[in-house]
Motif scaffolding. Sequence first.
Motif, PDB file in Angstrom:
ATOM      1  N   LEU A 116       0.820  -1.214   0.081  1.00 35.54           N
ATOM      2  CA  LEU A 116      -0.059   0.051   0.062  1.00 35.54           C
ATOM      3  C   LEU A 116       0.945   1.204   0.147  1.00 35.54           C
ATOM      4  O   LEU A 116       1.917   1.280   0.848  1.00 35.54           O
ATOM      5  N   ILE A 117       0.602   2.166  -0.905  1.00 36.14           N
ATOM      6  CA  ILE A 117       1.365   3.434  -1.132  1.00 36.14           C
ATOM      7  C   ILE A 117       0.280   4.364  -0.708  1.00 36.14           C
ATOM      8  O   ILE A 117      -0.780   4.616  -1.227  1.00 36.14           O
ATOM      9  N   VAL A 118       0.764   5.420   0.380  1.00 37.48           N
ATOM     10  CA  VAL A 118      -0.055   6.617   0.762  1.00 37.48           C
ATOM     11  C   VAL A 118       0.437   7.747  -0.067  1.00 37.48           C
ATOM     12  O   VAL A 118       1.939   8.070   0.076  1.00 37.48           O
ATOM     13  N   LEU A 119      -0.438   8.413  -0.757  1.00 36.04           N
ATOM     14  CA  LEU A 119      -0.121   9.629  -1.574  1.00 36.04           C
ATOM     15  C   LEU A 119      -0.635  10.743  -0.985  1.00 36.04           C
ATOM     16  O   LEU A 119      -1.743  10.651  -1.052  1.00 36.04           O
ATOM     17  N   ALA A 120      -0.447  11.799  -0.145  1.00 38.20           N
ATOM     18  CA  ALA A 120      -0.913  12.952   0.082  1.00 38.20           C
ATOM     19  C   ALA A 120      -0.894  13.990  -0.747  1.00 38.20           C
ATOM     20  O   ALA A 120       0.318  14.398  -1.019  1.00 38.20           O
ATOM     21  N   VAL A 121      -1.889  14.345  -1.612  1.00 40.69           N
ATOM     22  CA  VAL A 121      -1.759  15.360  -2.534  1.00 40.69           C
ATOM     23  C   VAL A 121      -2.056  16.723  -1.912  1.00 40.69           C
ATOM     24  O   VAL A 121      -3.565  16.986  -1.548  1.00 40.69           O
ATOM     25  N   ASP A 122      -1.230  17.660  -1.768  1.00 44.19           N
ATOM     26  CA  ASP A 122      -1.449  19.048  -1.256  1.00 44.19           C
ATOM     27  C   ASP A 122      -2.038  19.842  -2.459  1.00 44.19           C
ATOM     28  O   ASP A 122      -1.620  20.201  -3.231  1.00 44.19           O
ATOM     29  N   VAL A 123      -3.365  20.484  -2.119  1.00 50.46           N
ATOM     30  CA  VAL A 123      -4.201  21.152  -3.147  1.00 50.46           C
ATOM     31  C   VAL A 123      -3.617  22.455  -3.333  1.00 50.46           C
ATOM     32  O   VAL A 123      -3.959  23.385  -2.023  1.00 50.46           O
ATOM     33  N   GLY A 124      -3.345  23.123  -4.300  1.00 51.33           N
ATOM     34  CA  GLY A 124      -2.955  24.596  -4.169  1.00 51.33           C
ATOM     35  C   GLY A 124      -1.860  25.277  -3.804  1.00 51.33           C
ATOM     36  O   GLY A 124      -1.763  26.376  -3.827  1.00 51.33           O
ATOM     37  N   GLU A 125      -1.230  24.555  -3.024  1.00 51.08           N
ATOM     38  CA  GLU A 125       0.016  25.095  -2.100  1.00 51.08           C
ATOM     39  C   GLU A 125       1.213  24.709  -2.609  1.00 51.08           C
ATOM     40  O   GLU A 125       1.501  23.607  -3.475  1.00 51.08           O
ATOM     41  N   ASP A 126       2.514  25.186  -2.266  1.00 50.18           N
ATOM     42  CA  ASP A 126       3.618  25.222  -2.640  1.00 50.18           C
ATOM     43  C   ASP A 126       4.308  24.316  -1.578  1.00 50.18           C
ATOM     44  O   ASP A 126       4.010  24.365  -0.590  1.00 50.18           O
ATOM     45  N   LYS A 127       5.697  23.990  -1.958  1.00 45.91           N
ATOM     46  CA  LYS A 127       6.680  23.508  -0.892  1.00 45.91           C
ATOM     47  C   LYS A 127       6.921  24.091   0.248  1.00 45.91           C
ATOM     48  O   LYS A 127       7.002  23.514   1.326  1.00 45.91           O
ATOM     49  N   GLU A 128       7.071  25.356  -0.001  1.00 46.67           N
ATOM     50  CA  GLU A 128       7.295  26.328   1.236  1.00 46.67           C
ATOM     51  C   GLU A 128       6.210  26.244   2.271  1.00 46.67           C
ATOM     52  O   GLU A 128       6.454  26.382   3.595  1.00 46.67           O
ATOM     53  N   LYS A 129       4.980  26.122   1.839  1.00 45.06           N
ATOM     54  CA  LYS A 129       3.790  25.988   2.542  1.00 45.06           C
ATOM     55  C   LYS A 129       3.612  24.635   3.291  1.00 45.06           C
ATOM     56  O   LYS A 129       3.257  24.601   4.589  1.00 45.06           O
ATOM     57  N   ALA A 130       3.878  23.746   2.482  1.00 43.16           N
ATOM     58  CA  ALA A 130       3.477  22.380   2.988  1.00 43.16           C
ATOM     59  C   ALA A 130       4.521  21.462   3.705  1.00 43.16           C
ATOM     60  O   ALA A 130       4.360  20.990   4.596  1.00 43.16           O
ATOM     61  N   LYS A 131       5.513  21.672   3.351  1.00 50.44           N
ATOM     62  CA  LYS A 131       7.094  21.319   3.852  1.00 50.44           C
ATOM     63  C   LYS A 131       7.163  21.251   5.411  1.00 50.44           C
ATOM     64  O   LYS A 131       7.104  20.405   6.117  1.00 50.44           O
ATOM     65  N   VAL A 143       4.324  13.094   0.206  1.00 50.88           N
ATOM     66  CA  VAL A 143       3.396  14.266  -0.039  1.00 50.88           C
ATOM     67  C   VAL A 143       3.624  14.830  -1.574  1.00 50.88           C
ATOM     68  O   VAL A 143       5.021  15.029  -1.901  1.00 50.88           O
ATOM     69  N   LEU A 144       2.601  14.894  -2.153  1.00 48.85           N
ATOM     70  CA  LEU A 144       2.864  15.543  -3.681  1.00 48.85           C
ATOM     71  C   LEU A 144       1.983  16.768  -3.757  1.00 48.85           C
ATOM     72  O   LEU A 144       1.220  17.051  -2.980  1.00 48.85           O
ATOM     73  N   LEU A 145       2.774  17.858  -4.537  1.00 50.16           N
ATOM     74  CA  LEU A 145       2.320  18.995  -4.683  1.00 50.16           C
ATOM     75  C   LEU A 145       1.572  19.198  -5.815  1.00 50.16           C
ATOM     76  O   LEU A 145       1.913  19.069  -7.125  1.00 50.16           O
ATOM     77  N   ASP A 146       0.191  19.718  -5.954  1.00 48.20           N
ATOM     78  CA  ASP A 146      -0.744  19.905  -6.891  1.00 48.20           C
ATOM     79  C   ASP A 146      -1.027  21.313  -6.821  1.00 48.20           C
ATOM     80  O   ASP A 146      -2.100  22.180  -6.620  1.00 48.20           O
ATOM     81  N   THR A 147       0.078  22.294  -7.103  1.00 48.08           N
ATOM     82  CA  THR A 147       0.331  23.523  -6.841  1.00 48.08           C
ATOM     83  C   THR A 147      -0.864  24.399  -7.928  1.00 48.08           C
ATOM     84  O   THR A 147      -1.401  25.407  -7.445  1.00 48.08           O
ATOM     85  N   ASP A 148      -0.728  23.828  -9.168  1.00 46.67           N
ATOM     86  CA  ASP A 148      -1.737  24.345  -9.935  1.00 46.67           C
ATOM     87  C   ASP A 148      -3.259  23.979  -9.976  1.00 46.67           C
ATOM     88  O   ASP A 148      -4.163  24.235 -10.954  1.00 46.67           O
ATOM     89  N   LYS A 149      -3.435  22.792  -9.289  1.00 47.15           N
ATOM     90  CA  LYS A 149      -4.815  22.286  -8.929  1.00 47.15           C
ATOM     91  C   LYS A 149      -5.186  21.483 -10.100  1.00 47.15           C
ATOM     92  O   LYS A 149      -6.399  20.875 -10.295  1.00 47.15           O
ATOM     93  N   GLN A 150      -4.318  21.079 -11.098  1.00 44.67           N
ATOM     94  CA  GLN A 150      -4.898  20.293 -12.250  1.00 44.67           C
ATOM     95  C   GLN A 150      -5.347  18.769 -11.966  1.00 44.67           C
ATOM     96  O   GLN A 150      -6.163  18.614 -12.470  1.00 44.67           O
ATOM     97  N   VAL A 151      -4.335  18.119 -10.939  1.00 42.80           N
ATOM     98  CA  VAL A 151      -5.015  16.990 -10.660  1.00 42.80           C
ATOM     99  C   VAL A 151      -6.336  17.124  -9.929  1.00 42.80           C
ATOM    100  O   VAL A 151      -7.160  16.228 -10.146  1.00 42.80           O
ATOM    101  N   THR A 152      -6.382  17.902  -8.996  1.00 47.01           N
ATOM    102  CA  THR A 152      -7.322  18.423  -8.100  1.00 47.01           C
ATOM    103  C   THR A 152      -8.837  18.399  -9.039  1.00 47.01           C
ATOM    104  O   THR A 152      -9.794  17.765  -8.748  1.00 47.01           O
ATOM    105  N   GLU A 153      -8.525  19.072 -10.213  1.00 47.28           N
ATOM    106  CA  GLU A 153      -9.920  19.440 -10.968  1.00 47.28           C
ATOM    107  C   GLU A 153      -9.998  18.233 -11.662  1.00 47.28           C
ATOM    108  O   GLU A 153     -11.072  17.998 -11.959  1.00 47.28           O
ATOM    109  N   ALA A 154      -8.998  17.484 -12.068  1.00 50.42           N
ATOM    110  CA  ALA A 154      -9.323  16.155 -13.176  1.00 50.42           C
ATOM    111  C   ALA A 154     -10.112  15.299 -12.338  1.00 50.42           C
ATOM    112  O   ALA A 154     -10.876  14.688 -12.878  1.00 50.42           O
ATOM    113  N   TYR A 155      -9.888  15.217 -11.165  1.00 49.70           N
ATOM    114  CA  TYR A 155     -10.713  14.191 -10.216  1.00 49.70           C
ATOM    115  C   TYR A 155     -12.012  14.776  -9.757  1.00 49.70           C
ATOM    116  O   TYR A 155     -12.766  14.345  -8.960  1.00 49.70           O
TER     117      TYR A 155
END
Length: 194
Positions: A116-131, A143-155
Amino acid sequence: MKKNILLAVAAVLLVVAAAYVSNNNSFSNAATTSLTTVEASHSPIVEQAEQPITPSEPKEQAIDFTLTDMDGNQVTLSDLRGKNVYINFWTTWCKWCKKEMPDIEKIHQQYKDKDLIVLAVDVGEDKEKAKPYIEDNGYSFRVLLDTDKQVTEAYQVRSIPVSLFVDKEGNIAHKKVGFMTEEEMKSAINELSP
């Protein structure tokens, strides 16, 4: 007389149309939706408290994506075929995300050696905020960065948190909008491919 009949028919049609729209509106369950909203480029993302977990029927194929993690490495979902994947959409300002993250860490620790792989997708924030948030709380899941929200919107994620459980064949086996407990996470994981 004809005018009154036409007005009555039009009124009935309006009532039927309104009932249909409200029964088919995905955001009609306002009792479970927190009203915290952020500014978004296309649509607002709101926090979601709790909603029942529902298996996807029939199973739909997970949309492939490539995102960068906080170490600068690219992660592509389709490269993870053959493993079960728990994808969680979250952000640092979301109180329900903060509430479920300790349980996500427990799940990561319990299942990381069990396909099992856990992937936490941070929505709309950059590394400086999430890390700093991830490091300050001692979380070790990826943790994966969806800074431009393209993946969030695709889902079509409109509220957070959202959890997706993708089986080894790349199908979405379960989706939950809103906060999840450790027990709910385990229940969804146990139904994935062994």
